[in-house]
Design a protein around this motif. Structure first.
Motif, short mmCIF file in Angstrom:
data_model
loop_
_atom_site.label_atom_id
_atom_site.label_comp_id
_atom_site.label_asym_id
_atom_site.label_seq_id
_atom_site.Cartn_x
_atom_site.Cartn_y
_atom_site.Cartn_z
N TYR A 1 29.07 13.96 13.59
CA TYR A 1 28.34 15.10 13.67
C TYR A 1 27.56 14.76 12.01
O TYR A 1 26.34 15.59 12.50
CB TYR A 1 29.55 16.29 13.77
CG TYR A 1 28.98 17.59 13.10
CD1 TYR A 1 28.48 18.36 14.06
CD2 TYR A 1 29.70 17.21 11.80
CE1 TYR A 1 27.72 19.64 13.66
CE2 TYR A 1 28.95 19.12 11.75
CZ TYR A 1 28.30 19.76 12.35
OH TYR A 1 28.56 21.41 12.42
N GLY B 1 29.07 20.67 17.49
CA GLY B 1 28.01 19.32 17.92
C GLY B 1 26.86 20.20 18.72
O GLY B 1 26.89 20.19 19.95
N MET C 1 33.33 20.08 15.42
CA MET C 1 32.65 19.24 16.15
C MET C 1 32.23 19.88 17.29
O MET C 1 31.40 19.56 17.99
CB MET C 1 32.93 17.80 15.85
CG MET C 1 32.79 17.14 15.14
SD MET C 1 33.36 14.96 14.47
CE MET C 1 34.70 15.55 14.70
N VAL D 1 29.51 13.86 20.45
CA VAL D 1 29.86 14.86 18.68
C VAL D 1 31.47 15.82 19.08
O VAL D 1 31.92 16.15 19.15
CB VAL D 1 28.68 15.38 18.55
CG1 VAL D 1 29.58 16.82 17.61
CG2 VAL D 1 27.99 14.78 17.70
#
Length: 221
Positions: A216, A29, A25, A34
């Motif tokens: 995510y 992300g 993440m 996230v």
């Protein structure tokens, strides 16, 4: 031997999941929330490794008391990282529900975090001892529990209002993590079997990371 095998396998799976999910993440992300979730999960795995790796080593070698210093240092580091974990979770709450203002709430979370860390730094905690004093175990966890309560209440209010599919169970997961953790703080010194509650407590953290991971996987939610 059975305890060593069981705990080691469990810890490897848990730490691997938290670190892999967190770094995924954090690196991949595409949004601030996230990346915060990734930092939170990676910090969870990294922080807990300082306690769980020495614990596994102790179980495979001379035992927990013979490795009290390493375990104590690990508990100290984990205490700090878990404080930051909940502070990041608070900011995830703000991002998720587009919360603005509420400076007093933010200040309260920061004060509780700083107080918790300051209490952890006191030499009276005797982190390197086989039997650290219960009093300071309670004192340093009062502000920690207060942080948890604030997070539970805020997520419960906003997730219900927003009909949030991802975080609707976040209050329950955080509540369970504290519900399993606090008896260990209070009674593990006199009743070591209570320490087994750390397993469901850890699973509650896995649940929190799984919910964060949905940010995510399903950004449309």
């Amino acid at each position: 031997m059975a305890q060593a095998i069981g705990e080691t396998v469990f810890d490897i799976l848990y730490l691997s999941f938290a670190l892999i999910a967190g770094l995924t993440m954090l690196i991949k992300g595409n949004s601030a929330i996230v990346k915060k979730a990734g930092l939170m999960a990676a910090l969870l795995g990294a922080g807990d490794s300082f306690h769980l790796v020495p614990r596994s080593y102790a179980l495979w070698t001379k035992g927990l008391e013979a490795n009290a210093a390493a375990l104590g240092i690990g508990k100290f580091i984990t205490s700090i990282t878990m404080t930051i974990f909940y502070l990041i979770l608070y900011y995830i709450w703000r991002d998720r529900y587009k919360v603005t203002g509420r400076k007093n709430l933010t200040l309260t979370m920061w004060i509780l975090s700083i107080l918790r860390i300051a209490l952890c730094l006191l030499p009276q905690n005797q982190w390197l001892s086989c039997h650290p004093p219960l009093l300071y175990g309670i004192l340093r966890n009062i502000s920690f529990a207060a942080m948890g309560i604030l997070v539970i209440v805020r997520f419960a209010q906003e997730s219900k209002k927003a009909c949030d599919r991802i975080f609707r169970f976040m209050p329950l997961a955080v509540g369970l993590s504290f519900g399993f953790y606090l008896p260990v703080v209070l009674f593990s010194g006199t009743a070591p079997a209570v320490g087994m509650l750390m397993i469901p407590k850890t699973l509650a953290y896995v649940w929190i990371v799984c919910m964060a991971l949905q940010l995510y996987r399903h950004p449309q939610y």
